[in-house]
Design a protein around this motif. Structure first.
Motif, PDB file in Angstrom:
ATOM      1  N   ILE A  88       9.274  -9.528  24.686  1.00  0.00           N
ATOM      2  CA  ILE A  88       9.845  -8.320  25.279  1.00  0.00           C
ATOM      3  C   ILE A  88      10.350  -8.594  26.692  1.00  0.00           C
ATOM      4  O   ILE A  88      11.423  -8.131  27.088  1.00  0.00           O
ATOM      5  N   VAL A  89       9.575  -9.360  27.465  1.00  0.00           N
ATOM      6  CA  VAL A  89      10.011  -9.725  28.815  1.00  0.00           C
ATOM      7  C   VAL A  89      11.332 -10.487  28.749  1.00  0.00           C
ATOM      8  O   VAL A  89      12.260 -10.236  29.533  1.00  0.00           O
ATOM      9  N   SER A  90      11.432 -11.411  27.785  1.00  0.00           N
ATOM     10  CA  SER A  90      12.675 -12.176  27.627  1.00  0.00           C
ATOM     11  C   SER A  90      13.838 -11.258  27.266  1.00  0.00           C
ATOM     12  O   SER A  90      14.957 -11.416  27.770  1.00  0.00           O
ATOM     13  N   LEU A  91      13.568 -10.290  26.389  1.00  0.00           N
ATOM     14  CA  LEU A  91      14.614  -9.333  26.021  1.00  0.00           C
ATOM     15  C   LEU A  91      15.021  -8.482  27.211  1.00  0.00           C
ATOM     16  O   LEU A  91      16.216  -8.227  27.435  1.00  0.00           O
ATOM     17  N   LEU A  92      14.046  -8.050  28.008  1.00  0.00           N
ATOM     18  CA  LEU A  92      14.351  -7.263  29.206  1.00  0.00           C
ATOM     19  C   LEU A  92      15.205  -8.053  30.192  1.00  0.00           C
ATOM     20  O   LEU A  92      16.078  -7.493  30.858  1.00  0.00           O
ATOM     21  N   GLU A  93      14.958  -9.340  30.275  1.00  0.00           N
ATOM     22  CA  GLU A  93      15.755 -10.187  31.164  1.00  0.00           C
ATOM     23  C   GLU A  93      17.230 -10.150  30.774  1.00  0.00           C
ATOM     24  O   GLU A  93      18.117 -10.136  31.632  1.00  0.00           O
ATOM     25  N   ARG A  94      17.471 -10.132  29.455  1.00  0.00           N
ATOM     26  CA  ARG A  94      18.865 -10.135  28.992  1.00  0.00           C
ATOM     27  C   ARG A  94      19.500  -8.750  29.096  1.00  0.00           C
ATOM     28  O   ARG A  94      20.706  -8.630  29.316  1.00  0.00           O
ATOM     29  N   VAL A  95      18.690  -7.706  28.941  1.00  0.00           N
ATOM     30  CA  VAL A  95      19.226  -6.352  28.901  1.00  0.00           C
ATOM     31  C   VAL A  95      19.387  -5.753  30.296  1.00  0.00           C
ATOM     32  O   VAL A  95      20.333  -4.995  30.544  1.00  0.00           O
ATOM     33  N   ALA A  96      18.488  -6.084  31.215  1.00  0.00           N
ATOM     34  CA  ALA A  96      18.461  -5.442  32.536  1.00  0.00           C
ATOM     35  C   ALA A  96      19.808  -5.469  33.260  1.00  0.00           C
ATOM     36  O   ALA A  96      20.214  -4.451  33.835  1.00  0.00           O
ATOM     37  N   PRO A  97      20.558  -6.571  33.263  1.00  0.00           N
ATOM     38  CA  PRO A  97      21.816  -6.589  34.025  1.00  0.00           C
ATOM     39  C   PRO A  97      22.947  -5.804  33.369  1.00  0.00           C
ATOM     40  O   PRO A  97      24.028  -5.694  33.941  1.00  0.00           O
ATOM     41  N   THR A  98      22.754  -5.263  32.174  1.00  0.00           N
ATOM     42  CA  THR A  98      23.808  -4.555  31.452  1.00  0.00           C
ATOM     43  C   THR A  98      23.662  -3.047  31.617  1.00  0.00           C
ATOM     44  O   THR A  98      22.709  -2.561  32.214  1.00  0.00           O
ATOM     45  N   ASP A  99      24.634  -2.303  31.023  1.00  0.00           N
ATOM     46  CA  ASP A  99      24.562  -0.852  31.010  1.00  0.00           C
ATOM     47  C   ASP A  99      24.165  -0.319  29.636  1.00  0.00           C
ATOM     48  O   ASP A  99      24.254   0.892  29.391  1.00  0.00           O
ATOM     49  N   ALA A 100      23.712  -1.208  28.754  1.00  0.00           N
ATOM     50  CA  ALA A 100      23.362  -0.801  27.397  1.00  0.00           C
ATOM     51  C   ALA A 100      22.221   0.212  27.421  1.00  0.00           C
ATOM     52  O   ALA A 100      21.255   0.063  28.172  1.00  0.00           O
ATOM     53  N   SER A 101      22.340   1.240  26.573  1.00  0.00           N
ATOM     54  CA  SER A 101      21.262   2.218  26.451  1.00  0.00           C
ATOM     55  C   SER A 101      20.062   1.574  25.786  1.00  0.00           C
ATOM     56  O   SER A 101      20.202   0.787  24.844  1.00  0.00           O
ATOM     57  N   VAL A 102      18.874   1.913  26.258  1.00  0.00           N
ATOM     58  CA  VAL A 102      17.637   1.342  25.745  1.00  0.00           C
ATOM     59  C   VAL A 102      16.716   2.470  25.316  1.00  0.00           C
ATOM     60  O   VAL A 102      16.584   3.472  26.025  1.00  0.00           O
ATOM     61  N   VAL A 103      16.092   2.316  24.156  1.00  0.00           N
ATOM     62  CA  VAL A 103      15.062   3.265  23.745  1.00  0.00           C
ATOM     63  C   VAL A 103      13.748   2.509  23.624  1.00  0.00           C
ATOM     64  O   VAL A 103      13.663   1.481  22.954  1.00  0.00           O
ATOM     65  N   LEU A 104      12.747   2.997  24.331  1.00  0.00           N
ATOM     66  CA  LEU A 104      11.428   2.374  24.359  1.00  0.00           C
ATOM     67  C   LEU A 104      10.514   3.122  23.390  1.00  0.00           C
ATOM     68  O   LEU A 104      10.343   4.337  23.509  1.00  0.00           O
TER      69      LEU A 104
END
Length: 462
Positions: A158-174
């Motif tokens: 999950i941390v690795s996925l967050l690293e890739r997602v954080a710099p983007t504007d993609a919507s995230v559902v937790l």
């Protein structure tokens, strides 16, 4: 036939008992006559089965891989090699023929367990790579140790996925149970994004009445309705412009509220109640829920088009009971935060550690945090104990047994050792190195090595 001058039995037993090397003595046919007790742990065979065994058979069975004694018997000269044992140890072995005239009568082998040394070497190389990576990493890269303390493989993914997602504007559902830390992760995504200088606007959708949803989400102008603020009020979407809008409990929105939210997400513009002027609402959306959105869509309780809007990157946070190895890390962090808040230096006694580590924590991090604070504020001493007068810490699942039954208490030493071993075993199972274990558990690396040896645990660096 010439005889061999015997070594005094007591002297030989002393050498085998106290030598730091693992010693094996065989006859000319490769049958083991004597061996130091430490061989049992290294080669994974009880000493009683090791003595009188054939090194040829042990090599065939993979216990000695390869057998250096067999090599000496075949080559008739000293040999040196590395062995891989069935227990996963890496052993550097040397063996020497013993001659009686021109007849080979014994083979003496001495081996050193190099596993810990090699582990340290690999950990050093790993540490060097990590330091090099940190020096070149972009400022938005997540630090698993600083932001999400974890030894759990799923959480590391999950941390690795967050690293890739954080710099983007993609919507995230937790997704995940109540209390697993969804709000913290949403805040972390915001802080590590290019929008970090903007606002992080949080809304609990389950707490917004349907009649107030428009005024809360869109805002309103002065005089829009009775009781409106004199200067009007910007809505949640407008306040999140340039930042992040976090919608917690998004599954609690009614169908009408879902429709209105969808309109904002499609247009990225809002019009305050009582106004005809639309305003840009440029925000990054992060939503969270503890409910099954797929099932709600299938049942018609959640709009499919809204589901697709918010479900660009779904991230499921595992329950705390499914990452029990992380509990000691959170306990340490929470205790440190409490000490800082109250200006004290309290620590947990072994019985408190044991109590906290054996709970199920169905309320996850939220319940764990409450349980620790409860123990903290009710303790008048520097060392916090799990006081019997407090009853079980919330979330406890201990079997109390039949009424009136009591079980004998372990000694304090036994309780300490049990808690210590469980803590080490949990950390060892998931952490990438003893260096990390030492850092997370607040101990020196030599102490970790010593404790692992004490409890028969093996460190495996990756």
């Amino acid at each position: 036939m010439p005889s061999i001058a015997p070594l005094n039995a007591l002297e030989l037993d002393a050498v085998l008992a106290y030598s730091h090397d693992h010693i094996v003595i065989t006859d000319e046919r490769g049958r083991i006559l004597k061996a130091s007790e430490s061989c049992a742990g290294v080669y994974g065979l009880p000493l009683r089965d090791f003595i009188n065994a054939s090194t040829y058979d042990l090599q065939r069975d993979g216990i000695l891989s390869p057998s250096i004694t067999v090599r000496v018997l075949e080559q008739r000269q000293p040999c040196h090699l590395m062995q891989a044992t069935r227990t996963g140890r890496s052993v550097m072995a040397s063996a020497y023929p013993v001659w009686d005239g021109d007849r080979l009568v014994r083979v003496v082998s001495l081996s050193k367990d190099m596993t810990d040394i090699r582990t340290l070497q690999r950990e050093y190389e790993l540490l060097q790579r990590q330091l090099a990576a940190r020096e070149t990493a972009p400022p938005t890269a997540l630090d698993a140790d600083a932001d999400i303390p974890t030894c759990n493989p799923r959480m590391r993914e999950i941390v690795s996925l967050l690293e890739r997602v954080a710099p983007t504007d993609a919507s995230v559902v937790l997704l995940g149970e109540t209390g697993v830390g969804k709000t913290r992760i949403a805040g972390l995504l915001h802080r590590r994004s290019p929008r970090a200088d903007g606002s992080f606007v949080e809304a609990n959708c389950g707490a917004i009445p349907e009649t107030l949803f428009e005024s809360e989400m869109f805002g309103y102008v002065a005089g829009a309705f009775s009781g409106a603020a004199r200067n009007g009020k910007p809505g949640l979407a407008e306040r999140a412009h340039g930042g992040t809008l976090f919608l917690d409990e998004v599954a609690e929105l009614s169908p009408a509220m879902q429709t209105k939210l969808l309109r904002i997400l499609q247009d990225r513009r809002v019009t305050r109640l009582g106004s005809t002027e639309s305003r840009v609402a440029d925000f990054r959306l992060v939503a969270a829920t503890n409910r099954d959105l797929d099932a709600m869509v299938a049942d018609g309780h959640f709009r499919l088009d809204l589901y697709h809007r918010i479900n660009v990157v779904p991230i499921t946070i595992p329950a705390l009971r499914d990452r029990a190895e992380d509990i000691p890390l959170f306990i340490q962090r929470m205790l440190a935060a409490l000490n800082q808040r109250y200006g004290k230096r309290k620590s947990l006694a072994p019985d408190a550690w044991s109590a906290l580590l054996t709970q199920r924590w169905d309320g996850n991090l939220r319940e764990l945090e409450n349980g620790i604070e409860r123990l903290y504020v009710l303790s008048d001493e520097t060392t916090i104990h799990a006081a019997p007068s407090l009853g079980p810490v919330p979330g406890a699942t201990h079997d109390a047994g039949r009424a009136g039954e009591t079980s004998p208490l372990p000694s304090l030493r036994e309780a300490v050792e049990a808690a210590e071993r469980d803590c080490l075993a949990a950390a060892l199972k998931r952490c990438t190195s003893t260096y990390q274990i030492a850092r997370e558990l607040g101990a020196s690396q030599p102490t970790i090595f010593r404790k692992l040896r004490k409890y028969g645990l093996t460190a495996n660096a990756s």
